[in-house]
Design an enzyme around this catalytic site. Sequence first.
Site, PDB file in Angstrom:
ATOM      1  N   ASP A 304       4.648  -1.038   3.032  1.00 43.88           N
ATOM      2  CA  ASP A 304       3.218  -0.793   2.815  1.00 43.88           C
ATOM      3  C   ASP A 304       2.901  -1.060   1.353  1.00 43.88           C
ATOM      4  OD1 ASP A 304       0.584   0.081   2.697  1.00 43.88           O
ATOM      5  OD2 ASP A 304       0.940   1.858   3.931  1.00 43.88           O
ATOM      6  N   ARG A 306      -0.330  -1.332   0.117  1.00 43.42           N
ATOM      7  CA  ARG A 306      -1.733  -1.052  -0.166  1.00 43.42           C
ATOM      8  C   ARG A 306      -1.908  -0.170  -1.398  1.00 43.42           C
ATOM      9  NH1 ARG A 306      -3.477   0.905   5.731  1.00 43.42           N
ATOM     10  NH2 ARG A 306      -1.425   1.891   5.491  1.00 43.42           N
TER      11      ARG A 306
END
Length: 375
Positions: A304, A306
């Site tokens: 991930d 983000r």
Amino acid sequence: MTFKLESSLVSVAQNDAKTDHEALFSVAIAIAAIRLGEPFLIKDEDDFHLCLGVDGMSEQTFAAFMRRYPGRSPLLIVSSERGDALGFDKLAPISMSIAPGDTPEKLYAIAAKHPAKVSRRPVFEQPDARPALDLLIKARLIPACLFYADVPNAGALASEGITVIEKASVEAYQAAKTRSLRRKSEAPIPVRGGINTRMVVFQYATGETEIALIVGKPDISKPLPIRIHSACATGDLFGSERCDCGDQLRLAIERLDELGGGAVLYLDQEGRGIGLVNKIRAYDLQDQSLDTVDANRTLGFPDDMRDYQAAATMVRALGWQSVAILTNNPKKVDALRAHGLDVVERISHQAPMNENNSHYLRTKAKRSGHMLKYK
């Protein structure tokens, strides 16, 4: 004394702006060169490293790069995540030798294919290659490259037109980009169901945009109900059932309306930050039995990537300092607090499961810490 203090602050602000400009400008040029398949130079203090991305590397470029320094062969660099997939427990990017008979296709297979196989030894950690891999990720390419460390005559290479990028600029880029985010335009955008919304578009100096969809008329005196939604072309636009993104987006608009108003912060972070091309590559790997976490890591990316600093910037630009967030992901709560917002409440936000996304959703709960409740 006051004058000197104010002058000092102005000087600091001017220096920060200059640093931001240099980072944004030089990284943009480097990204363009990398996407065109050109080599690039990383300047790390007094050292220069010559690099060439593996993703999209042509036979001609590969052959020219291999001949660059007679008697010396470049290293193949992959990320630590890809290293894990290959069976190497390393914390930094890893390097391995180029074998006789290697081709761009064979090197790409080592960098990104499944099952992950490599027989060559030795393998070493190569931390000075991290800025090169970071640049490739910013270009939304597989983080793998050919790498000549500490090359001589960097000035001559630059005079050939090879792009030079400072390590410091790569490291400063993301924060500089986020600081450049500005509210640019807005207009009413009525949506299905009779819900009144207003689209507010924010733009970076680099040209990319983020969207805040204001639902109803949220009360400025109360925490702003929000849903942070990462862009998902497959789910949001085409109704894919491989994920729950489209369902979550539509449900969020309805729930924010029921709460009396709020905002959907629609962020350009396709595929948990790896971009649409690599997301579809990850889908192909998922069809070969990998889950969503292992698919990203097999391609060389963190599971991930983000970042939510832009979301915090957008909330403040809209006039709020505190929020109630619709999410099942506690990492979003932690990130917003780390970026200075007061998160007063986490509101569960769960869309229905179907036969096509059940494994995906259970992986989110089991491996990514999402607070989901499915039977």
